[in-house]
Design a protein around this motif. Structure first.
Motif, PDB file in Angstrom:
ATOM      1  N   GLU A  97       2.119   4.915   0.525  1.00  0.00           N
ATOM      2  CA  GLU A  97       2.104   6.002   1.626  1.00  0.00           C
ATOM      3  C   GLU A  97       1.338   5.419   2.849  1.00  0.00           C
ATOM      4  N   LEU A  98       0.918   4.293   3.027  1.00  0.00           N
ATOM      5  CA  LEU A  98       0.528   3.843   4.106  1.00  0.00           C
ATOM      6  C   LEU A  98       1.242   4.015   5.442  1.00  0.00           C
ATOM      7  N   SER A  99       0.702   4.785   6.470  1.00  0.00           N
ATOM      8  CA  SER A  99       1.515   5.207   7.411  1.00  0.00           C
ATOM      9  C   SER A  99       1.962   4.009   8.400  1.00  0.00           C
TER      10      SER A  99
ATOM     11  N   ALA B 289       0.883  -1.281  -0.006  1.00  0.00           N
ATOM     12  CA  ALA B 289      -0.136  -0.065   0.073  1.00  0.00           C
ATOM     13  C   ALA B 289       0.730   1.229  -0.014  1.00  0.00           C
TER      14      ALA B 289
ATOM     15  N   ASP C 263      -1.106   3.397  10.732  1.00  0.00           N
ATOM     16  CA  ASP C 263      -2.265   2.543   9.981  1.00  0.00           C
ATOM     17  C   ASP C 263      -1.809   1.108   9.569  1.00  0.00           C
ATOM     18  N   ALA C 264      -0.545   0.957   9.227  1.00  0.00           N
ATOM     19  CA  ALA C 264      -0.026  -0.415   9.027  1.00  0.00           C
ATOM     20  C   ALA C 264      -0.266  -1.297  10.266  1.00  0.00           C
TER      21      ALA C 264
ATOM     22  N   VAL D 277      -4.234  -2.183  10.488  1.00  0.00           N
ATOM     23  CA  VAL D 277      -4.441  -3.333   9.477  1.00  0.00           C
ATOM     24  C   VAL D 277      -3.984  -4.695  10.020  1.00  0.00           C
TER      25      VAL D 277
ATOM     26  N   PHE E  10      -8.064  -3.291   5.525  1.00  0.00           N
ATOM     27  CA  PHE E  10      -7.755  -1.787   4.957  1.00  0.00           C
ATOM     28  C   PHE E  10      -8.663  -0.983   5.147  1.00  0.00           C
TER      29      PHE E  10
ATOM     30  N   TYR F   4      -3.232   1.992  -6.166  1.00  0.00           N
ATOM     31  CA  TYR F   4      -2.867   2.343  -4.653  1.00  0.00           C
ATOM     32  C   TYR F   4      -2.026   1.295  -4.157  1.00  0.00           C
TER      33      TYR F   4
ATOM     34  N   TYR G  39      -8.256   3.115   3.599  1.00  0.00           N
ATOM     35  CA  TYR G  39      -7.477   2.792   2.675  1.00  0.00           C
ATOM     36  C   TYR G  39      -8.088   2.227   1.360  1.00  0.00           C
TER      37      TYR G  39
END
Length: 266
Positions: A131-133, A129, A136-137, A140, A199, A238, A204
């Motif tokens: 630009e997944l911070s 993904a 946030d990862a 998930v 996600f 994305y 996302y």
């Protein structure tokens, strides 16, 4: 027949059907990726796609028109995971602490953890993904881990079995809505649904529906997670496709590669 006997009989039938669907029907080929390098570069919340070789994989390939039939979510090294029954089982099986671990949802097994070495000789693709911070990862991964042990819906096994019979010969009451709703509804029987829900937890996008609003603006509509298939992570703009080809950086010396038709004929 007592209720207990009926449940036992049903459980044995379901277990037998699940084993039959998981049986491999195609020979093992030469993987087209550098497995060791892929393992070194994994990040939490990466999606690993697998080109399956089982009966159920053949069904998914026919329905989704894609070679990618299974998806696992990378949740970390074994030592990184909190203690629990699933982690204890891997340790008891002798899985080393630095082993990358995937969370998977499989027919007949439900949601469980597997060492990635299970797919060491399979064709894989890594989807990441963009630009997944980090936060946030982690969300998930935590969402997916909270579903460990969740069973598969028993009706999904019946839906899969219907693919092995001519649709027109089935009594109407046996026909699943799976056939009438189009290929997307097949997603509820495979692993990608859980990953899509994870996600969605952080909002996302994977492959959202896009429409024009009343003033011409773009309006995104969230897709039902049951309609997400493994190939959607491959097609999503994305998600980055991170490839670790078999030859790695040596492909720059492509003129020096040895081809079979270059060898002298005896």
């Amino acid at each position: 027949m007592s209720d207990t006997d009926s449940r036992d009989w049903r459980a044995r039938v379901i277990a037998g059907v699940s084993r039959w669907l998981r049986q491999e029907t195609r020979p093992l080929g030469m993987p087209r990726n550098d497995f060791e390098r892929l393992c070194e570069q994994l990040r939490p919340a990466d999606v690993v796609l697998v080109e399956g070789r089982t009966r159920i994989s053949g069904i998914i390939q026919s329905v989704t028109l894609s070679s990618w039939t299974h998806a696992g979510l990378y949740v970390g090294r074994l030592d990184d995971l909190a203690a629990g029954e699933a982690v204890a089982r891997l340790r008891d099986a002798g899985v080393p602490g630095d082993m990358p671990v995937l969370l998977e949802a499989e027919i007949g097994r439900g949601v469980h953890l597997s060492p990635i070495t299970r797919y060491a000789r399979e064709h894989l693709r890594l989807c990441r993904a963009r630009e997944l911070s980090v936060r946030d990862a982690q969300t998930v991964v935590a969402f997916a881990l909270a579903r460990l042990g969740a069973p598969y819906n028993l009706r999904q096994i019946g839906d899969l079995l219907r693919f092995f019979f001519p649709y027109g010969l089935l009594p109407r009451r046996w026909r699943s809505s799976l056939f009438e709703a189009g290929h997307g509804d097949m997603a509820r029987t495979i692993c990608s649904t859980l990953i899509a829900r994870a996600f969605a937890r952080v909002r996302y996008p994977i492959l959202p529906e896009m429409h024009r609003g009343p003033h011409g603006e773009v309006v995104l509509h969230r897709r039902n997670a049951r309609l997400v298939t493994p190939r959607d992570f491959d097609h999503s703009p994305y998600f980055e496709i991170v490839k670790y080809p078999f030859f790695g950086d040596d492909v720059a010396r492509y003129r020096e590669l040895s081809w079979a038709d270059d060898r002298p004929v005896p």
